[in-house]
Enzyme design. Structure first.
Site, PDB file in Angstrom:
ATOM      1  N   PRO A  25       0.821  -1.214   0.000  1.00 54.48           N
ATOM      2  CA  PRO A  25       0.000   0.000   0.000  1.00 54.48           C
ATOM      3  C   PRO A  25       0.855   1.264   0.000  1.00 54.48           C
ATOM      4  O   PRO A  25       1.983   1.262   0.490  1.00 54.48           O
ATOM      5  CB  PRO A  25      -0.810  -0.108   1.299  1.00 54.48           C
TER       6      PRO A  25
ATOM      7  N   GLU B 218       8.231 -13.830  -8.365  1.00 53.19           N
ATOM      8  CA  GLU B 218       8.992 -14.957  -8.913  1.00 53.19           C
ATOM      9  C   GLU B 218       8.120 -15.911  -9.717  1.00 53.19           C
ATOM     10  O   GLU B 218       8.496 -16.344 -10.799  1.00 53.19           O
ATOM     11  CB  GLU B 218       9.592 -15.789  -7.761  1.00 53.19           C
TER      12      GLU B 218
ATOM     13  N   LYS C 282       0.036   3.191  -6.779  1.00 50.18           N
ATOM     14  CA  LYS C 282      -0.735   2.458  -7.783  1.00 50.18           C
ATOM     15  C   LYS C 282      -1.931   3.277  -8.273  1.00 50.18           C
ATOM     16  O   LYS C 282      -2.156   3.419  -9.473  1.00 50.18           O
ATOM     17  CB  LYS C 282      -1.205   1.107  -7.211  1.00 50.18           C
TER      18      LYS C 282
HETATM   19  N1  LIG Z   1       5.677   6.856  -6.574  1.00 47.24           N
HETATM   20  C1  LIG Z   1       5.115   7.909  -5.952  1.00 47.24           C
HETATM   21  N2  LIG Z   1       5.356   9.164  -6.372  1.00 47.24           N
HETATM   22  C2  LIG Z   1       4.818  10.216  -5.760  1.00 47.24           C
HETATM   23  N3  LIG Z   1       3.996  10.134  -4.705  1.00 47.24           N
HETATM   24  C3  LIG Z   1       3.686   8.925  -4.235  1.00 47.24           C
HETATM   25  C4  LIG Z   1       4.228   7.743  -4.840  1.00 47.24           C
HETATM   26  N4  LIG Z   1       3.760   6.682  -4.166  1.00 47.24           N
HETATM   27  C5  LIG Z   1       2.961   7.167  -3.214  1.00 47.24           C
HETATM   28  N5  LIG Z   1       2.917   8.512  -3.229  1.00 47.24           N
HETATM   29  C6  LIG Z   1       2.137   9.354  -2.307  1.00 47.24           C
HETATM   30  O1  LIG Z   1       1.324   8.512  -1.515  1.00 47.24           O
HETATM   31  C7  LIG Z   1      -0.047   8.738  -1.764  1.00 47.24           C
HETATM   32  C8  LIG Z   1      -0.806   7.431  -1.811  1.00 47.24           C
HETATM   33  O2  LIG Z   1      -0.455   6.738  -2.988  1.00 47.24           O
HETATM   34  P1  LIG Z   1      -1.471   5.766  -3.738  1.00 47.24           P
HETATM   35  O3  LIG Z   1      -1.323   5.982  -5.198  1.00 47.24           O
HETATM   36  O4  LIG Z   1      -2.842   5.919  -3.189  1.00 47.24           O
HETATM   37  O5  LIG Z   1      -0.892   4.354  -3.320  1.00 47.24           O
HETATM   38  P2  LIG Z   1      -1.481   2.906  -3.565  1.00 47.24           P
HETATM   39  O6  LIG Z   1      -2.628   3.037  -4.520  1.00 47.24           O
HETATM   40  O7  LIG Z   1      -0.344   2.131  -4.129  1.00 47.24           O
HETATM   41  O8  LIG Z   1      -1.890   2.399  -2.228  1.00 47.24           O
HETATM   42  C9  LIG Z   1      -0.104   9.514  -3.039  1.00 47.24           C
HETATM   43  O9  LIG Z   1      -1.224  10.348  -3.089  1.00 47.24           O
HETATM   44  C10 LIG Z   1       1.200  10.282  -3.021  1.00 47.24           C
HETATM   45  O10 LIG Z   1       1.079  11.433  -2.235  1.00 47.24           O
HETATM   46 MG   LIG Z   2      -4.628   2.747  -3.970  1.00 45.18          MG
END
Ligand SMILES: Nc1ncnc2c1ncn2[C@@H]1O[C@H](COP(=O)(O)OP(=O)(O)O)[C@@H](O)[C@H]1O
Ligand SMILES: [Mg+2]
Length: 393
Positions: free
Chosen positions: A172, A391, A176
């Site tokens: 998380p 993997e 994504k």
């Molecule tokens: N690769 C990244 N680049 C920039 N900000 C990120 C990145 N990964 C996470 N964040 C920050 O964390 C927050 C949550 O990311 P999110 O896309 O909802 O993660 P996931 O869907 O993987 O759980 C984003 O709104 C951003 O502020």
């Molecule tokens: Mg998410």
């Protein structure tokens, strides 16, 4: 079902069809008609349904206004020969969102309790530049989707099309959801953002209908991205515990996915995201179903530096803030963690300003303290679990 409600559905259908064909004025008019009948239907009903219908009618009126405004704007643009007839209609704002907190997509769905209606999300403005790292994934999407979209003639001559399914898996807070939004923005696609748990729990018994309706609604736009978050909740491994509803959902999903990936001219991109890929039914993961599977892992050093930079941009910071050093300290933290750390340091600085009545800025030390205070949300054990899963898939 009462007559007014039937009429509402008819006009909503007409409105959606008009929207697809970019007849925005007609779409506005049909939506107004739909709202009128929905109000009638509300009067004939009671309780929660009545309230939802009334609310949704209001949402539709606002949506009609927007369509009207957009129609006027695109007419003006055409007159100056700057119109883009190719622009997908997907960037229209979703009616559910236009009425603030009262009009969620769920509210839309509640109107017809037998199957949900899905609308795209409003534009977010998030681009690939806002997403740190994930360079390989970005390159692949650029090559397989963005370029193919930009050079449709070349692609068609070679029998290439965009579309198909992709799965993003990883811990998380790694970006994504953000990535999917950036994809929609870059492609100017209608973005259908749905949580699997919503499909499964809100309308139990009709869950598989929701799946087919989602694909159907999305296919009305010239280019759509269907983004299903927590997709494992919808595609659980077969087990004795799995209910017949779950069984039907998986089957419907596979049929929809196979259907759109073979059908000519339908430009739908399916993106699933999960923090628990190991819970997904293996049949769904067989080659051909998801053309691409991407491991979205924790950010590397460079990405961490960039996430810091993005999150400190525009904030008052001291000259002593050393992003390189902090990025080293942040090993093992997710993007979401880093954002929290920046917020935390800002909060502490604010408290000091209030106490000292000063103009204190966020300093290197406050950021280090925040790192100390906030532990990584993703454990080494989880990272290992993802690596193992990668993997074998
Ligand atoms: N690769 C990244 N680049 C920039 N900000 C990120 C990145 N990964 C996470 N964040 C920050 O964390 C927050 C949550 O990311 P999110 O896309 O909802 O993660 P996931 O869907 O993987 O759980 C984003 O709104 C951003 O502020
Ligand atoms: Mg998410």
């Amino acid at each position: 079902m009462d007559k007014s409600y039937e009429m509402y559905k008819k006009f909503r259908g007409d409105a959606q069809a008009a929207e697809v064909e970019n007849r925005l004025k007609d779409a506005a008019r049909f939506n107004l008609e739909a709202a009128r009948y929905l109000l009638k239907a509300a009067k004939a009903s009671s309780g929660r349904i009545r309230e939802t219908r009334k609310r949704q009618a209001g949402v539709l009126v606002k949506f009609a206004d927007r369509l009207e405004a957009k129609a006027a704007k695109s007419k003006a643009a055409k007159n100056t020969a700057a119109g883009r007839p190719d622009t997908p209609v997907g960037h229209l704002e979703e009616p559910g969102k236009s009425a603030g907190s009262t009009g969620s997509p769920e509210a839309v769905a509640e109107v017809d309790l037998s199957s949900a209606t899905f609308f795209p999300e409003p534009k977010t403005g998030i681009t690939f530049d806002d997403v740190a790292g994930l360079e390989e994934v970005k390159r692949e999407i650029d090559r397989r989707v963005v370029k193919v979209r930009e050079h449709q003639k070349d692609a068609a001559e070679l029998g290439l099309r965009i579309g198909g399914g992709m799965l993003m898996y990883g811990p998380p807070g790694t970006g994504k959801t953000m990535f999917a939004k950036a994809m929609a923005e870059t492609l100017d696609a209608a973005f259908f953002h749905v949580k699997a748990s919503e499909i499964m729990s809100k309308w139990v018994g009709d869950a598989e209908k929701n799946v087919s309706k989602l694909f159907e609604d999305a296919s009305k736009y010239r280019l759509s991205i269907i983004f299903i978050d927590e997709i494992e909740a919808m595609l659980k491994k077969r087990s004795k515990l799995r209910s017949t509803v779950a069984e039907r959902v998986v089957n419907e999903f596979l049929a929809s996915l196979d259907g759109f990936s073979t059908e000519e001219g339908k430009r739908l991109i399916f993106v699933g995201a999960t923090n628990r890929p190991w819970e997904i039914d293996e049949a769904v993961l067989r080659p051909g179903r998801f053309d691409n599977k991407f491991h979205i892992g924790l950010p590397d050093l460079e990405a961490r530096r960039r996430i810091l930079e993005l999150n400190l941009e525009g904030r008052a910071i001291e000259d002593d803030v050393d992003l390189d050093a902090l990025a080293v300290q942040l090993e093992g933290y997710s993007g979401a963690d880093i954002r929290n750390i920046c917020d935390h340091a800002a909060g502490v600085t604010f408290d000091i300003r209030m106490k000292e009545k000063s103009k204190k800025k966020i300093s290197h030390k406050y950021l280090l303290d925040a790192i100390e205070h906030i532990k990584p949300s993703v454990t080494g054990e989880i990272v290992k679990k993802f690596a193992e899963w990668e993997e074998i898939h």
